[in-house]
Design an enzyme around this catalytic site. Structure first.
Site, PDB file in Angstrom:
ATOM      1  CD  GLN A  38      13.847 -28.713 -40.362  1.00 13.51           C
ATOM      2  OE1 GLN A  38      13.346 -28.426 -41.508  1.00 13.51           O
ATOM      3  NE2 GLN A  38      14.213 -27.826 -39.601  1.00 13.51           N
ATOM      4  CG  HIS A 132      13.298 -28.660 -46.780  1.00 20.21           C
ATOM      5  ND1 HIS A 132      12.084 -27.873 -46.440  1.00 20.21           N
ATOM      6  CD2 HIS A 132      13.907 -28.172 -45.672  1.00 20.21           C
ATOM      7  CE1 HIS A 132      12.203 -26.842 -45.702  1.00 20.21           C
ATOM      8  NE2 HIS A 132      13.446 -27.119 -45.018  1.00 20.21           N
ATOM      9  CG  ASN A 176      13.479 -25.429 -48.022  1.00 15.91           C
ATOM     10  OD1 ASN A 176      12.712 -24.432 -47.991  1.00 15.91           O
ATOM     11  ND2 ASN A 176      14.550 -25.109 -47.190  1.00 15.91           N
ATOM     12  CD  GLU A 177      15.802 -21.350 -46.317  1.00 14.82           C
ATOM     13  OE1 GLU A 177      16.572 -21.899 -45.781  1.00 14.82           O
ATOM     14  OE2 GLU A 177      14.687 -20.677 -45.944  1.00 14.82           O
TER      15      GLU A 177
HETATM   16  C1  FCB Z   1      14.826 -22.313 -42.880  1.00 15.00           C
HETATM   17  C2  FCB Z   1      14.648 -23.631 -43.359  1.00 15.00           C
HETATM   18  C3  FCB Z   1      13.803 -24.601 -42.382  1.00 15.00           C
HETATM   19  C4  FCB Z   1      13.888 -24.139 -40.968  1.00 15.00           C
HETATM   20  C5  FCB Z   1      13.847 -22.928 -40.753  1.00 15.00           C
HETATM   21  C6  FCB Z   1      14.087 -22.461 -39.336  1.00 15.00           C
HETATM   22  O1  FCB Z   1      16.022 -21.937 -43.412  1.00 15.00           O
HETATM   23  O2  FCB Z   1      14.301 -24.027 -44.588  1.00 15.00           O
HETATM   24  O3  FCB Z   1      14.039 -25.969 -42.730  1.00 15.00           O
HETATM   25  O4  FCB Z   1      15.267 -24.669 -40.495  1.00 15.00           O
HETATM   26  O5  FCB Z   1      14.927 -22.203 -41.588  1.00 15.00           O
END
Ligand code: FCB
Length: 426
Positions: A38, A132, A176-177
């Site tokens: 990003q 990520h 990440n997520e």
């Molecule tokens: C999350 C992500 C991050 C960004 C935020 C707004 O889901 O981890 O990269 O996009 O949202």
């Protein structure tokens, strides 16, 4: 006088006394976050870079040079320190480090090593995300996390990276997520999106000369979840093998699911979207909570956002207290320390970001007062950046970035968060 009196108190009582007066536990992490794809720019070896370019694509624009942070990381880290924060969360790009399967780039490893050193030179705790969302293009072309041996491949990368930077990290996030695909799949508009994403993947596969291209975003989570869980476990082991000694865990995309009425689907929804990964966090050292809003959940699923509610640029409800609900939930299910690894708001009006930070931190404070082991608050994001399919329109940054010159300008919200951090009080 006060110090002498405090000296007579037990550690627990002292902590309680300090907290009553508004101080947070010593060592509480105050940070800002970014993710490689990003902000770095020109992440040409990644799956997302290709997905942004194929036709059709669901990305509204390509990431291009992003915030040019691959070159400007010293400036970025210095800004974090000057604001008064004490930690920086960033991610390493697997695609840069392992350029082809089994081929590692020493210069990319050195780059992330220099980032860690720069954090330490500025007194910041380096918080590193190993993955990520983006993966190497070659990995996606092999089927990504839909393939069984993906866990082994991820662990090999995690091992290599840890051997380079592990001796100096403060905290590590494996994925990440990783539950993002479940969250996306639960969205009402997802049917359409999945169709369009399918065409995009087919086109990427053709470009990559493969018969199947997969990415951690927009895939069917039933095809990837068990392999990602295995990758998390294998990655966790690789990172814990050292060097270094720091906490390792996953971070979850988790909204405050508020049940409405006596009979509602909130609990079932929580189980589906978060259950497996909260379980994984339970087997790790901490749980990373990443919360942006709440959902009202009725007997048939999500209810519309209340009519008069303020909305963010993401079209979600402006609801800073959401993070209180998710901290409590994640802590209760996992029994592990909680780090808020992302929390923030997309808005062009920075006064709303200030209000959001105040509202969220009030909740963090309440959770700590209730005895929940919350150890950090990391705001998303340090910089205005490339918000995946939405491109550069949403503004999540504490710091704006001029798209032509890359000039960074801290917004009032950045100074506001910095004041909390310097005082270590909410
Ligand atoms: C999350 C992500 C991050 C960004 C935020 C707004 O889901 O981890 O990269 O996009 O949202």
């Amino acid at each position: 006088m006060a110090a002498t009196m405090l000296g007579a108190l037990s550690v627990g009582a002292r902590k309680a006394f300090a907290q009553k007066r508004g101080n947070l536990p010593k060592g509480f992490l105050w940070g800002a976050a970014t993710a490689g794809h990003q902000v770095e720019g020109n992440n040409t070896g990644s799956d997302i870079w290709l997905l942004e370019r194929v036709k059709p694509t669901i990305f509204s624009e390509p990431s291009g040079s992003a915030a040019d942070s691959y070159n400007r990381y010293v400036e970025d880290i210095n800004i974090v320190a000057e604001l008064g924060l004490n930690c920086y969360r960033f991610s390493a790009e697997w695609a840069r480090i392992e350029t082809e399967k089994g081929q590692f780039s020493q210069s990319a490893l050195d780059h992330y090593s220099r980032m860690v050193d720069q954090c330490l030179a500025k007194g910041l705790a380096p918080v590193l995300t190993y993955s990520h969302f983006s993966t190497p293009r070659w990995f996606a072309a092999l089927g990504g996390f839909e393939e069984k041996d993906s866990a082994e491949m991820f662990a090999r990368y995690a091992d290599r990276l840890t051997r380079t930077v592990g001796d100096r990290l403060a905290l590590a996030i494996t994925f990440n997520e990783p539950n993002i695909a479940r969250q996306l799949a639960a969205m009402p508009a997802f049917g359409e999106l999945r169709k369009a994403a399918g065409q995009m993947f087919a086109s990427a596969a053709r470009e990559a000369g493969s018969n199947h291209f997969s990415s951690s975003l927009f895939v069917d989570p039933d095809r990837t979840e068990s392999n990602m869980l295995a990758a998390h476990r294998a990655g966790y082991q690789a990172i814990k093998a050292g060097p270094g000694s720091f906490l390792v865990g996953p971070s979850l995309a988790i909204a405050d699911e508020q049940g409405v009425g006596d009979v509602n689907q909130a609990e079932e929804k929580r189980r589906t979207l978060y259950g497996a990964w909260l379980e994984a966090a339970r087997g790790s050292d901490f749980v990373g909570v990443q919360t942006y809003t709440r959902n009202l959940v009725g007997p048939d699923g999500d209810l519309p956002i209340p009519e008069n509610a303020e909305r963010t640029q993401m079209e979600s409800e402006f609801y800073p207290s959401a993070v209180g609900g998710t901290i409590r939930y994640a802590a209760a299910i996992t029994g592990k320390p909680v780090y808020v690894t992302e929390n923030g708001v997309a808005t062009e009006d920075d006064t709303r970001r200030v209000a959001y930070i105040d509202g969220a931190l009030r909740e963090v404070r309440r959770c700590i007062d209730d005895g929940i082991d919350v150890r950090g608050y990391i705001h998303w994001s340090l910089l205005d950046n490339f918000e995946w399919v939405l491109g550069y329109r949403p503004k999540f940054g504490l710091v704006s970035v001029d798209r032509g010159t890359f000039r960074r300008t801290p917004k009032p919200s950045a100074l506001h968060l910095g004041r909390y951090a310097r005082s270590n009080r909410i």
